[in-house]
Design an enzyme around this catalytic site. Structure first.
Site, short mmCIF file in Angstrom:
data_model
loop_
_atom_site.label_atom_id
_atom_site.label_comp_id
_atom_site.label_asym_id
_atom_site.label_seq_id
_atom_site.Cartn_x
_atom_site.Cartn_y
_atom_site.Cartn_z
N LYS A 53 0.84 -1.21 0.00
CA LYS A 53 0.00 0.00 0.00
C LYS A 53 0.87 1.26 0.00
O LYS A 53 0.59 2.22 -0.72
CB LYS A 53 -0.93 -0.01 1.22
CG LYS A 53 -2.08 -1.01 1.07
CD LYS A 53 -2.87 -1.20 2.35
CE LYS A 53 -3.92 -2.31 2.16
NZ LYS A 53 -4.65 -2.65 3.37
N GLN A 97 -4.59 -1.03 9.55
CA GLN A 97 -4.52 -2.36 8.94
C GLN A 97 -5.14 -3.40 9.88
O GLN A 97 -4.77 -3.49 11.05
CB GLN A 97 -3.05 -2.71 8.64
CG GLN A 97 -2.86 -4.04 7.95
CD GLN A 97 -3.48 -4.08 6.55
OE1 GLN A 97 -3.37 -3.13 5.77
NE2 GLN A 97 -4.15 -5.18 6.22
N ASP A 120 -11.09 3.27 3.86
CA ASP A 120 -11.49 1.87 3.72
C ASP A 120 -13.00 1.73 3.55
O ASP A 120 -13.49 0.64 3.24
CB ASP A 120 -11.05 1.07 4.95
CG ASP A 120 -9.73 0.35 4.72
OD1 ASP A 120 -9.46 0.00 3.55
OD2 ASP A 120 -8.99 0.15 5.69
#
Ligand code: NAD
Length: 283
Positions: A53, A97, A120
């Site tokens: 990422k 995460q 997200d």
């Protein structure tokens, strides 16, 4: 014999397109779009995801802030970090995460991310907006699947779409996106009766289960579009939820693992970061 959907190539085109938009943003607003990534603990898969990422964030010209906390970090420490990034005007997106170490309350920590920085698309406000059909950030994986289908020019209106899996991050938002595209959507899960029969009726079949080669050829209709979200680590390497070799003989389109949905997820994370940054500048 199906067409193999090349997620890597589509993700590359999304990223290259973004590169130009990110540069223009910098010219317009005199600052770099910034994504903060928080990794708690040493989960090896999470470490790889975070590294990928960060590399992709920098590739498109965004600034990446990376925070690594030890496995035994307290809820207070993680919460304080999320809260301070939430209040930082230079930060456009915050990604925590998952999974977090077991002693941390994931929902409590995620809820500290301002909805405007929820790259997200996990927060209740953004999930609610998706349900209402309002503009929002959508969970990156289903958002990526939709872009794959669109890129390939696959007609969705009126099609029977079956999503196997009802998780909050894949199955449910995927179903909502397909519904918005005028599909007739069925969500299947571990308690579904006659799963094979339901799947066999699908024009579009999305597998998000987490079981290697779970979708077999006898579950797939001739000419169906099959998207494999699964990532399963086996002794033979990464394997999807679909028995690729057998199903590719029946489907009209199929996405492989690796090189299918995975790269799209990262590309859509960057797209979401761009969307968040632009909205914050135009509010
Ligand atoms: P999850 O474990 O939260 O959900 C799995 C779903 O599968 C559940 O809703 C469950 O009801 C359903 N299921 C389990 N057994 C079943 C059965 N026998 N029949 C029908 N349904 C069954 O998983 P998730 O987070 O949604 O992820 C699913 C898969 O996708 C995993 O392999 C995960 O690693 C992968 N994934 C990939 C990406 C990517 O970027 N490619 C992103 C997220 C998740």
């Amino acid at each position: 014999m199906s067409k193999i959907i090349n997620g890597k190539e589509i993700a590359q085109s999304v990223k290259d397109n973004l590169k130009e938009k990110v540069l223009q943003f910098e010219k317009d607003y005199g600052r770099k779009i910034t994504l903060a990534v928080i990794l708690v603990g040493e989960n090896p898969a999470s470490q790889v995801y975070v590294k990928n990422k960060i590399t992709a964030t920098e590739y498109v010209g965004m600034k990446s802030l990376s925070f690594r906390l030890p496995e035994n970090a307290t809820e207070r420490e993680v919460s304080d970090l999320v809260t301070s990034l939430g209040a930082d005007d230079n930060v456009d997106g915050i990604l925590v995460q998952l999974p977090l170490p077991k002693h941390l309350d994931e929902n409590k920590i995620l809820a500290l991310i301002p909805a405007s920085k929820d790259v997200d698309g996990f927060l209740a406000e953004n999930v609610g907006n998706l349900l209402l059909g309002l503009p929002t950030t959508v969970a990156c994986t289903p958002f990526g699947v939709l872009q794959m289908l669109k890129y390939e020019g696959i007609e969705l209106t009126g099609k029977n779409a079956v999503v196997i899996g009802r998780s909050n991050i894949v199955g449910k938002p995927m179903a909502m996106l397909l519904l918005k595209e005028n599909c007739t959507v069925t969500i299947c899960h571990s308690k579904t009766v006659n799963l094979k029969g339901v799947c066999k009726n699908a024009d579009i079949l999305v597998a998000a289960i987490g079981k290697p080669k779970f979708v077999t050829a006898d579950m797939v209709k001739e000419g169906a579009v099959v998207i494999d979200v699964g990532i399963n680590r086996t002794e033979n390497g990464l394997v999807g939820d679909v028995d690729f070799e057998a199903v590719k003989e029946i489907a009209s389109y199929i996405s492989p693992v690796p090189g299918g949905v995975g790269p799209m997820t990262i590309a859509m994370l960057l797209e979401n970061t761009y969307i968040c940054a632009t909205k914050r500048e135009n509010k």
